[in-house]
Write an enzyme that holds these catalytic residues in place. Sequence first.
Site, mmCIF file in Angstrom:
data_model
loop_
_atom_site.group_PDB
_atom_site.id
_atom_site.type_symbol
_atom_site.label_atom_id
_atom_site.label_comp_id
_atom_site.label_asym_id
_atom_site.label_seq_id
_atom_site.Cartn_x
_atom_site.Cartn_y
_atom_site.Cartn_z
ATOM 1 N N LYS A 87 -10.408 14.626 -0.814
ATOM 2 C CA LYS A 87 -10.447 15.471 -0.097
ATOM 3 C C LYS A 87 -8.963 16.225 0.954
ATOM 4 O O LYS A 87 -8.023 15.486 0.939
ATOM 5 C CB LYS A 87 -11.603 14.895 1.269
ATOM 6 C CG LYS A 87 -11.152 16.462 2.478
ATOM 7 C CD LYS A 87 -12.790 15.466 3.345
ATOM 8 C CE LYS A 87 -13.367 16.516 4.552
ATOM 9 N NZ LYS A 87 -14.026 15.229 5.600
ATOM 10 N N SER A 162 -18.240 18.465 4.978
ATOM 11 C CA SER A 162 -17.346 19.187 4.813
ATOM 12 C C SER A 162 -16.322 18.875 4.063
ATOM 13 O O SER A 162 -15.017 19.503 3.725
ATOM 14 C CB SER A 162 -16.596 19.210 6.499
ATOM 15 O OG SER A 162 -16.213 17.793 6.631
ATOM 16 N N SER A 186 -20.361 14.832 5.504
ATOM 17 C CA SER A 186 -19.690 15.690 4.786
ATOM 18 C C SER A 186 -19.250 14.837 3.593
ATOM 19 O O SER A 186 -18.771 15.555 2.743
ATOM 20 C CB SER A 186 -18.746 15.401 5.757
ATOM 21 O OG SER A 186 -18.825 16.161 6.472
#
Length: 508
Positions: A87, A162, A186
Amino acid sequence: MAPSREELLSLARGLSFEIPDHEIEDYEVLLARTEKTLETVAAMDGKQNVHFPQAADNPLGAWAWRFELSSKSPISNILQDKTFCLKDNICVAGVPCLLGTDTFRDWIPRTDATVVTRIIDAGGTITGKAVCENLSRGAVSSTAATGPVHNPYARGYSVGGSSSGTAAVVASGGTDMGLGCDQGGSIRIPAALTGLYGLKPTAGLVPYTGIASNDASLDYVGPITTTCLDNAVLLEAIAGADGLDDRSGPGIPSPKDVPRYSHLIRQSAAAGIEGLRIGVLKEGLPADIDPHVEKKFRDAVKVFEKLGASVQDVSVPLHAHGRGVYSVLSKMGNHMGMMGQATGRRQAMLTDLYEKKGFPYTPEVVSKMSVMSKDGLLAGEFAWQRYATVYPKAANIMRKLKDLYDGVLSSVDVIVMPTTLSPANRLPAVDAKPVVQMEAAKGMTENTCSFNATGHPALAMPIGFVPAKDDVSTKLPASMQVVGRWHDELTVLRVAYAWEQTINWKEF
């Protein structure tokens, strides 16, 4: 290429070292050995081919940055021959970090996150950074400054957030595994919407050192993988206190004492899960759940019964209010982090990121924020000015909720519920009104966010396909969340592994 004799003598003269003629050959040999060592070390952990991906090589919009990072002399081979994406809030020294935003540019971290070092030390190869939502806020894959991230199973549908890019890359086969970060779901939401296993570990188990954080009391880093076994393997490699992250409290093992999760769940496969007690959380199946998701979930639970587990309904009434209480903690805590006002930390801080953010914000910066961030700023400022005493109250309520979950987990081994209440939603239009953009996340965090506050380990696992809400011909993944006691990732993984070994989720 070995240094020439002329270079050797020039180096020596610069040091006022007159090498006798009969020793020159010896020093040539010694310097050649030094050069070999230097070349070897220089090649270790080197970032190669660092570049921003071309559109043709990024059809889902999931890659943020491409490079290759590995070690020629890893400490172990647990992740050998495996590729990884991260990420894009996880720092890799010398590689730009976008954080999904254009409110600032050209942030190039000066340090590697602990989890990066551990992947490399375990023989893994990191091949890039994956898009995250704008400033890591949002559960819909529509807010990144680089554009939306599309669901591999249906273009135009959300991947959640996210950690949107990580899930899309792994689900589409771009890498073997990935790391996401989870502040309210997330990791688990993107995993749920793309048919993956996503684990939010026990609070503090995996160090967050070197990762951009909004609220340290709620954020986690963990594995996103295509199989339960891979999830266990990656957890082994990255878990354990690093001596820097102040989230790691009592009960967190050192890296050498981390359980061999993958070995242990394979070892337990023969015994199965007969006799294990599984609690179906009543409040995890609210009235507004998508009926296809509910049916798929209940059918998946029946598999546990066939495997000999004891299944019973359990109730935690406060869970139904968990999302509201969490939102107070998140919006007020995030606000402090976003405004650069967080204090009381005892960990390695990303000072270079604070410098890039440039507090206080200018109108130009705020104008580039996503709706989620703008709403967060407004809501946080309003809450601190008008309801300052609600934050500590929310923190205390979450402590109570933890105790209630623990009470249930004293009578069952794990609690299960749907990870999300609906399958992936369509991506909102780029120019959609703020309320429409916010509502695109409806049904995503209701069952995930509470466990960020309570700290329990929670795993999203795929359990089949269901029709999209707006098009029955489009099939999208559904997911079950398995929640365990603190520090009992093993039982969570064992339960999921037993299901996985029995059922092909894509055919269920």
